[in-house]
Design an enzyme around this catalytic site. Structure first.
Site, PDB file in Angstrom:
ATOM      1  N   GLU A 153     -18.607 -30.381  18.671  1.00  0.00           N
ATOM      2  CA  GLU A 153     -18.163 -29.988  17.319  1.00  0.00           C
ATOM      3  C   GLU A 153     -16.726 -29.493  17.327  1.00  0.00           C
ATOM      4  O   GLU A 153     -16.456 -28.314  17.063  1.00  0.00           O
ATOM      5  CB  GLU A 153     -19.109 -28.939  16.720  1.00  0.00           C
ATOM      6  CG  GLU A 153     -19.192 -27.709  17.576  1.00  0.00           C
ATOM      7  CD  GLU A 153     -20.411 -26.857  17.315  1.00  0.00           C
ATOM      8  OE1 GLU A 153     -21.442 -27.398  16.912  1.00  0.00           O
ATOM      9  OE2 GLU A 153     -20.298 -25.655  17.548  1.00  0.00           O
ATOM     10  N   ARG A 173     -10.081 -28.373  15.825  1.00  0.00           N
ATOM     11  CA  ARG A 173      -8.645 -28.520  16.044  1.00  0.00           C
ATOM     12  C   ARG A 173      -8.251 -29.934  16.487  1.00  0.00           C
ATOM     13  O   ARG A 173      -7.293 -30.501  15.978  1.00  0.00           O
ATOM     14  CB  ARG A 173      -8.216 -27.525  17.118  1.00  0.00           C
ATOM     15  CG  ARG A 173      -6.714 -27.504  17.378  1.00  0.00           C
ATOM     16  CD  ARG A 173      -6.392 -26.668  18.626  1.00  0.00           C
ATOM     17  NE  ARG A 173      -7.134 -25.433  18.678  1.00  0.00           N
ATOM     18  CZ  ARG A 173      -6.753 -24.293  18.091  1.00  0.00           C
ATOM     19  NH1 ARG A 173      -5.618 -24.238  17.451  1.00  0.00           N
ATOM     20  NH2 ARG A 173      -7.497 -23.209  18.178  1.00  0.00           N
ATOM     21  N   GLY A 231     -13.579 -26.920  20.793  1.00  0.00           N
ATOM     22  CA  GLY A 231     -12.565 -26.245  21.595  1.00  0.00           C
ATOM     23  C   GLY A 231     -11.546 -27.174  22.231  1.00  0.00           C
ATOM     24  O   GLY A 231     -10.619 -26.707  22.891  1.00  0.00           O
ATOM     25  N   CYS A 250       6.852  -9.404   3.010  1.00  0.00           N
ATOM     26  CA  CYS A 250       7.491  -8.109   3.260  1.00  0.00           C
ATOM     27  C   CYS A 250       6.965  -7.424   4.516  1.00  0.00           C
ATOM     28  O   CYS A 250       6.526  -6.279   4.471  1.00  0.00           O
ATOM     29  CB  CYS A 250       7.286  -7.198   2.061  1.00  0.00           C
ATOM     30  SG  CYS A 250       5.557  -6.826   1.815  1.00  0.00           S
TER      31      CYS A 250
HETATM   32  N1  LLP Z   1     -17.899 -24.516  16.768  1.00  0.00           N
HETATM   33  C1  LLP Z   1     -17.946 -23.198  16.548  1.00  0.00           C
HETATM   34  C2  LLP Z   1     -19.238 -22.526  16.541  1.00  0.00           C
HETATM   35  C3  LLP Z   1     -16.754 -22.485  16.330  1.00  0.00           C
HETATM   36  O1  LLP Z   1     -16.817 -21.168  16.128  1.00  0.00           O
HETATM   37  C4  LLP Z   1     -15.519 -23.161  16.331  1.00  0.00           C
HETATM   38  C5  LLP Z   1     -14.270 -22.428  16.113  1.00  0.00           C
HETATM   39  C6  LLP Z   1     -15.528 -24.545  16.551  1.00  0.00           C
HETATM   40  C7  LLP Z   1     -16.727 -25.187  16.775  1.00  0.00           C
HETATM   41  C8  LLP Z   1     -14.272 -25.368  16.539  1.00  0.00           C
HETATM   42  O2  LLP Z   1     -13.345 -24.972  17.500  1.00  0.00           O
HETATM   43  P1  LLP Z   1     -12.049 -25.870  17.764  1.00  0.00           P
HETATM   44  O3  LLP Z   1     -12.524 -27.211  18.238  1.00  0.00           O
HETATM   45  O4  LLP Z   1     -11.321 -25.987  16.485  1.00  0.00           O
HETATM   46  O5  LLP Z   1     -11.285 -25.147  18.784  1.00  0.00           O
HETATM   47  N2  LLP Z   1      -8.256 -19.738  14.002  1.00  0.00           N
HETATM   48  C9  LLP Z   1      -8.107 -20.007  15.417  1.00  0.00           C
HETATM   49  C10 LLP Z   1      -9.260 -20.790  15.971  1.00  0.00           C
HETATM   50  C11 LLP Z   1     -10.600 -20.163  15.691  1.00  0.00           C
HETATM   51  C12 LLP Z   1     -11.754 -20.995  16.112  1.00  0.00           C
HETATM   52  C13 LLP Z   1     -13.045 -20.404  15.641  1.00  0.00           C
HETATM   53  N3  LLP Z   1     -14.198 -21.173  15.961  1.00  0.00           N
HETATM   54  C14 LLP Z   1      -6.772 -20.716  15.651  1.00  0.00           C
HETATM   55  O6  LLP Z   1      -6.037 -20.933  14.692  1.00  0.00           O
HETATM   56  O7  LLP Z   1      -6.430 -21.023  16.790  1.00  0.00           O
END
Ligand code: LLP
Length: 428
Positions: free
Chosen positions: A274, A277, A231, A353
């Protein structure tokens, strides 16, 4: 190239001396361009964020599963999480071993769970019924459990993955039932995990959620690891000077927590994070080309080949991505510093579209011309992985700029034939 609006990529030396208009010409657009140096830098920032020795960074591969990208992440010593058999498969192709993959699944079938078990990958379940299913499939095995710490965070309600309103994780109130199932199937609980949501720019909610997770951990004295989730945010509004998440500040606060918890727990248990992004977003710029410019009822539209089939985030979450402008041709004066009066308010739209196919709303940019190349910043996370063939459009190519500035193709652009390769026409 004529530098029209290139501030952010200039500051990062993103193209490492390559001309983006030439890259667009050679590889065509839409084109995802990845910078290896930036990717490695992000991996290292996280690996070095704490001094606590038993700390593992799992890259959350859902953000970007390009093979070359995963190989680089692995070479930096990171491990990975997976969300599907497909991710496990691709990660293995990139060289990750079973022990380096953590399968954090949600509502999966017996067959999917069995696939992970057969592949020798540790599974985290996030409901009592999935724990029951795991116990039936693999009695006596090691397992992990995802808890919902009751605190969520994120840039949009669609990506808040903990707290009272979401489908994820097991409520701490269910710990007795978790223990009962572990015992029933002689399962060894080796880890607990959480993920509160995606994109926080201050560490407050993360640190707060860790407290709840640690309280849960105390009820399981035999854990090998505690996974605090991802996150970690990145600044999408760089042109406006948005500050990055202060990873060293967060690291300091985290470090204190980790040592303090280890003392309470009685040993230096392993901690994991984990992020997806944070590692991937800034490593990619998406290139597209402008094909039409028009004014409709006083609104100016810049039409390009970057529809939401290529990058869905702006349409799906109203996400902001910075846009730069590169003009093919002889180098001339840099227009980065045009004053506001010389800029225009435009809407950058794609070729799909749907009227919602808007990449950037009401952006003040130097006047754009047909043929210009657009660079969409911070496109490395949830960019290609969420792309689609909607409108029978082809998924783009991906290239990698190596640390020495050389460029390699890491994914071929789809061909028209790819659109029908799995289809079975009627025989008459
Ligand atoms: N761990 C788990 C269990 C997750 O579900 C996720 C993301 C992460 C780690 C990694 O999260 P990050 O560090 O990337 O924030 N498509 C959306 C983001 C969806 C994230 C889903 N889960 C976007 O484009 O903002």
């Amino acid at each position: 190239m004529q530098s029209i609006y290139t501030k952010v990529t200039d500051a990062m030396n993103f193209f490492e001396g390559n001309d983006p208009t030439e890259l667009a010409k050679q590889y065509q657009t839409p084109l995802y361009v990845c910078n290896e140096r930036i990717l490695r830098r992000q991996c290292r920032n996280l690996k070095e964020m704490v001094t606590y020795p038993n700390f593992v960074v799992d890259y959350s591969a859902k953000a970007n599963t390009n093979l070359a990208f995963l190989q680089i992440v692995r070479s930096e010593g990171l491990e990975v999480d997976a969300m599907s058999p497909g991710e496990i498969f691709v990660e293995k192709q990139a060289g990750f071993t079973s022990k380096e993959i953590f399968y954090i699944c949600n509502n999966v079938s017996k067959e999917e769970m069995q696939y992970a078990i057969q592949e020798g990958v540790l599974v985290s379940v996030d409901s009592l019924s999935q724990l029951e299913q795991f116990g039936q499939l693999a009695p006596g095995h090691e397992v992990a459990v995802r808890f919902n710490p009751g605190v969520g965070a994120g840039h949009h309600e669609k990506v808040v993955t903990a707290g009272k309103k979401t489908k994820f994780g097991i409520d701490a109130e269910c710990i007795p039932q978790v223990k009962e199932r572990l015992e029933k199937y002689r399962l060894r609980l080796v880890g607990i995990n959480q993920h509160i949501g995606s994109l926080f720019m201050t560490g407050d909610s993360f640190i707060q959620s860790i407290d709840s997770l640690f309280e849960i951990a105390l009820q399981f004295p035999e854990l090998d690891f505690i996974d605090m989730g991802g996150g970690f945010g990145i600044p999408y509004k760089k042109e406006e000077g948005e500050a990055p998440l202060d990873i060293s500040e967060l690291g300091k606060a985290l470090d204190k927590k980790l040592y303090a918890f280890a003392e309470r727990y009685g040993r230096m248990v392993k901690f994991r994070i984990e992020p997806g992004r944070y590692i991937s977003a800034e490593s990619n710029v998406l290139l597209g080309q402008v094909h039409s410019i028009k004014t409709n009822h006083g609104k100016k539209f810049v039409g390009c080949d970057l529809g939401f089939n290529v990058l869905v985030r702006p349409v799906m979450y109203d996400s902001y991505h910075g846009v730069e402008v590169y003009r093919p041709g002889e180098a001339t004066a840099n227009e980065n510093d045009l004053d506001e009066n010389q800029k225009e308010l435009v809407n950058i739209v794609g070729n799909i579209c749907e009227s919602g196919d808007i990449l950037a709303k009401d952006r003040l940019l130097p006047p754009i011309q047909e043929g210009d190349i657009l660079g969409v910043l911070d496109a490395g996370a949830y960019g290609f992985t969420m792309s689609s063939n909607y409108n029978c459009r082809l998924r783009p190519a991906e290239i990698l700029i190596r640390e020495d500035g050389s460029v390699v193709l890491t994914r071929r652009r789809e061909q028209l034939e790819d659109l029908i390769k799995d289809l079975i026409p009627l025989s008459e």
